[in-house]
Design a protein around this motif. Structure first.
Motif, mmCIF file in Angstrom:
data_model
loop_
_atom_site.group_PDB
_atom_site.id
_atom_site.type_symbol
_atom_site.label_atom_id
_atom_site.label_comp_id
_atom_site.label_asym_id
_atom_site.label_seq_id
_atom_site.Cartn_x
_atom_site.Cartn_y
_atom_site.Cartn_z
ATOM 1 N N LEU A 30 34.251 65.176 11.614
ATOM 2 C CA LEU A 30 32.950 64.698 11.172
ATOM 3 C C LEU A 30 32.154 65.852 10.572
ATOM 4 N N HIS A 99 37.830 58.262 1.225
ATOM 5 C CA HIS A 99 37.411 59.026 2.401
ATOM 6 C C HIS A 99 38.450 58.816 3.497
ATOM 7 N N TYR A 104 36.917 64.128 3.601
ATOM 8 C CA TYR A 104 36.191 63.204 2.738
ATOM 9 C C TYR A 104 36.533 63.507 1.276
ATOM 10 N N SER A 551 32.822 52.687 8.827
ATOM 11 C CA SER A 551 31.818 52.977 7.801
ATOM 12 C C SER A 551 31.242 54.371 8.011
ATOM 13 N N CYS A 552 32.125 55.354 8.099
ATOM 14 C CA CYS A 552 31.735 56.764 8.210
ATOM 15 C C CYS A 552 30.782 57.013 9.370
ATOM 16 N N HIS A 553 31.028 56.304 10.501
ATOM 17 C CA HIS A 553 30.277 56.522 11.741
ATOM 18 C C HIS A 553 28.794 56.169 11.605
ATOM 19 N N GLN A 554 28.465 55.239 10.722
ATOM 20 C CA GLN A 554 27.071 54.873 10.492
ATOM 21 C C GLN A 554 26.679 53.675 11.365
ATOM 22 N N CYS A 612 30.011 54.623 1.752
ATOM 23 C CA CYS A 612 30.835 55.561 2.523
ATOM 24 C C CYS A 612 31.585 54.798 3.606
ATOM 25 N N PHE A 614 35.897 54.629 5.447
ATOM 26 C CA PHE A 614 37.242 55.195 5.474
ATOM 27 C C PHE A 614 38.211 54.150 4.930
#
Length: 659
Positions: A30, A99, A104, A551-554, A612, A614
């Motif tokens: 991350l 990503h 990324y 979703s990119c840790h969102q 963003c 993955f």
């Protein structure tokens, strides 16, 4: 496919294992949200990535000696090889800019605020023609003629209004204009009616129209300047252009992109986001035009060079693509890439002939017009992400030499299952007050019928139809059958189990999707689902943490009522139609995203796009192998969290700064 407890528990175990893998990889890779700023010399090469490049396929084949091969056959083979190489370049770009947990997609190491691009393109010394403004807040009395109820447009369009200073003003005011200014502390920035990833707004628009009283006595080409809500007159054109080629009371809108605006923040992935924004703009224009009784359709027979000449973009300096990413002073990188041309014409028009060969010949003479104005500079220094420009070159559409009827699909109304879900807003209240949520409250819930109603408006073919052809608002603007579906994470919908669902927007793909996804998926219609809504439950499970990690840790992907990934029928579409379909798949996701934005606001909540995510872990979750289906855009819908530190200011007149 087996159902029952074993299937459910097996999928739940898979989710746990995948989530565990996500958490482990996240802890290792991350990145910081705000890495060190760019402190590079004026010009230097950026370090290469350690990301594996997707090899371009070899297309060599055994053939007879040159003397025995007919020239026409040789030429055909060369053209086919060139087309395949262009598809390979699009695939290379797509895979390189994914990503992943380990790394990324390449981008700047920080935000170079000193070179943040000016969000407003202006053509210096071009005559500025002001447009009219309209009230956003309606009076307490009835709905006005120029702002009907939002939900009504999905059933039928009002009678077409004539082209005038007022109606052209209204079209841009409700589609591409500023919607507000925001300020906090020492920062001030503008918002627009058409959404943009990161509020960077790479999209520019041009009006190509017949004479309009109070604007121009001659047919003309003008650039739209949203900060001033005005037209910049770039050129006047031959008087026979519109009557010779297009129906009465019609005009054109050209859309272009400035890749640098998006690449400043997002690096290589910017080409994806620029094309999302093209789709949002198409959707915004289609909705605003519908308010005036106008229909819209892409004129997709035109080639790249035709669009460039028609919009007056051929005068930008030639841009030589470097062999790798570099930083320096490249004013030529601020050129505009012509994307598409939209025909706006009266609803209910009869089919008419379009001769693209003759049109192209006439447009070729536009180079000789007297073009006014010089484009302003956007930044002092730039970073060139070379793969963006190589890919943009590969996906340029050639002219389609054809003559025949321009088919106008009959307007199809969208399905209805819960008209009461809408809050009675006018179309202008929805499009101009729409905001992209920056956070979700994790509390707001949605009724099942409201969820179904939103999805009915996301379908391309109308009620009672097998979904394939795009004939509902605003998808009818597109010129191809639907190629984009939606994998949906349901989090907080009353009456529906939490879990993974799938909306099939082209039912010709249904069996192919079933074969391509995990064998344990149920593919069952959920309870209470309307007959004409092709929504299927795949698996029941709490997917909130999984949606967040993917979703990119969102948190925003898990804290709404539902989130989704837009899945395109990908490599087969490119192979069959050509590399030029690559950006168009993103346009379709942008139009779908525009509907989700408007639907969310119309039912009293909010939404936002998520660029963003993955890529391949999403495909792993669904069971996709290879590139037949690819996730292109994510979205979330739910109750927004408002930041009370940020103050809103009217769009017009705005502050006297470029912000």
């Amino acid at each position: 496919m087996e159902g029952g407890i074993a299937t459910k528990s097996g999928f739940f175990l898979f989710l746990l294992l995948l989530l565990q893998n996500l958490l482990v990889m996240a802890s290792k890779f991350l990145p910081s949200r705000l890495p060190l700023p760019l402190n590079s010399p004026r010009f230097h090469r950026l370090p290469s990535t350690n990301k594996t490049m997707i090899p371009i396929a070899s297309f060599s084949s055994s053939s007879p000696s040159a003397s025995s091969v007919d020239n026409s056959v040789r030429k055909q083979e060369e053209e086919e090889e060139e087309l395949q190489e262009k598809v390979a370049q699009a695939l290379t770009y797509h895979h390189q800019t994914k990503h992943g947990f380990a790394n990324y997609a390449r981008g700047p190491r920080g935000l170079d605020w000193a070179n943040q691009p000016n969000p407003f393109r202006r053509y210096i010394s071009a005559p500025l023609l002001p447009l009219l403004h309209f009230p956003t807040d309606r009076p307490i009395v009835a709905v006005t003629d120029d702002a009907p109820l939002y939900s009504s447009l999905f059933h039928s369009l009002p009678p077409p209004k004539p082209i005038s200073h007022s109606t052209i003003s209204q079209l841009f005011f409700d589609s591409l204009a500023l919607s507000a200014w925001k300020t906090t502390g020492f920062s001030t920035w503008s918002l627009r009616v058409n959404p943009s990833s990161g509020n960077l707004h790479p999209t520019e628009a041009y009006l190509i129209a017949p004479p309009i009283q109070s604007i121009s006595d001659s047919p003309f080409v003008a650039h739209y300047a949203p900060k001033e809500h005005s037209l910049e007159l770039r050129a006047t054109m031959p008087s026979g252009f519109f009557p010779n080629f297009f129906p009465d009371n019609s005009f054109l809108i050209g859309i272009s992109s400035i890749f640098w605006r998006e690449a400043w923040k997002y690096g290589e992935r910017a080409f994806r986001y620029c094309n999302h924004d093209v789709g949002h703009a198409i959707g915004a224009i289609a909705m605003a035009a519908a308010t005036l009784g106008w229909d819209v359709k892409l004129l997709d027979g035109f080639g790249y060079k035709d669009l460039e000449k028609l919009m007056g973009l051929q005068f930008f300096p030639d841009f030589k693509i470097p062999s790798r990413p570099i930083k320096g002073k490249f004013p030529e990188i601020e050129f505009e890439h012509p994307d598409c041309l939209i025909l706006v014409f009266p609803n209910g028009s009869n089919p008419f002939d379009v001769n693209y060969k003759e049109l192209s010949s006439v447009v070729n003479e536009f180079t000789n017009l007297e073009w006014k104005g010089k484009s302003n500079s956007l930044s002092k220094e730039h970073i060139c992400w070379d793969i963006i420009y190589r890919t943009a070159e590969a996906v340029k559409k050639p002219l389609t030499i054809q003559k025949g009827q321009f088919l106008v699909d009959q307007f199809k109304s969208s399905g209805i299952c819960s008209e009461n879900s809408y809050k009675g807003f006018t179309i202008r209240e929805v499009v101009r007050k729409r905001r992209s949520a920056v956070d979700m409250d994790g509390v707001t819930v949605m009724d099942r019928q409201t969820f179904y109603q939103i999805l009915l408006h996301c379908l391309p073919s109308g009620k009672g139809e097998k979904h394939r052809r795009q004939s509902t608002l605003p998808f009818r603007a597109l010129s191809w059958d639907a190629e984009v579906h939606a994998a949906i994470f349901v989090h907080r919908v009353i009456g529906l189990p939490k879990g993974l669902y799938f909306l099939v927007r082209n039912e010709d793909h249904l069996e192919e999707l079933k074969m391509a996804t995990r064998s344990e998926f149920k593919w069952e219609k959920p309870e209470g689902c309307p007959d004409d809504l092709p929504l299927y439950e795949l698996a029941s499970s709490d997917c909130r943490e999984l949606a967040k990690r993917l979703s990119c840790h969102q948190d925003i992907a898990s804290d709404g009522c539902f989130s989704l990934g837009m899945v395109a029928h990908f490599e087969p579409t490119l192979s069959e139609k050509g590399a030029w379909m690559y950006p168009r798949l993103f346009w379709e996701t942008g139009v779908l995203g525009q509907v989700l934005y408007l639907e969310a606001h119309a039912v009293g909540i909010s939404a936002t796009g998520i660029g963003c995510f993955f890529d391949d872990p999403v495909h792993e979750l669904l069971g996709f192998r290879g590139s037949k289906f690819q996730s292109l855009y994510h979205f979330t819908v739910g109750g927004p969290v408002l930041d009370k530190r940020i103050m809103s200011l009217p769009a017009y007149p705005g502050p006297s700064i470029d912000a």
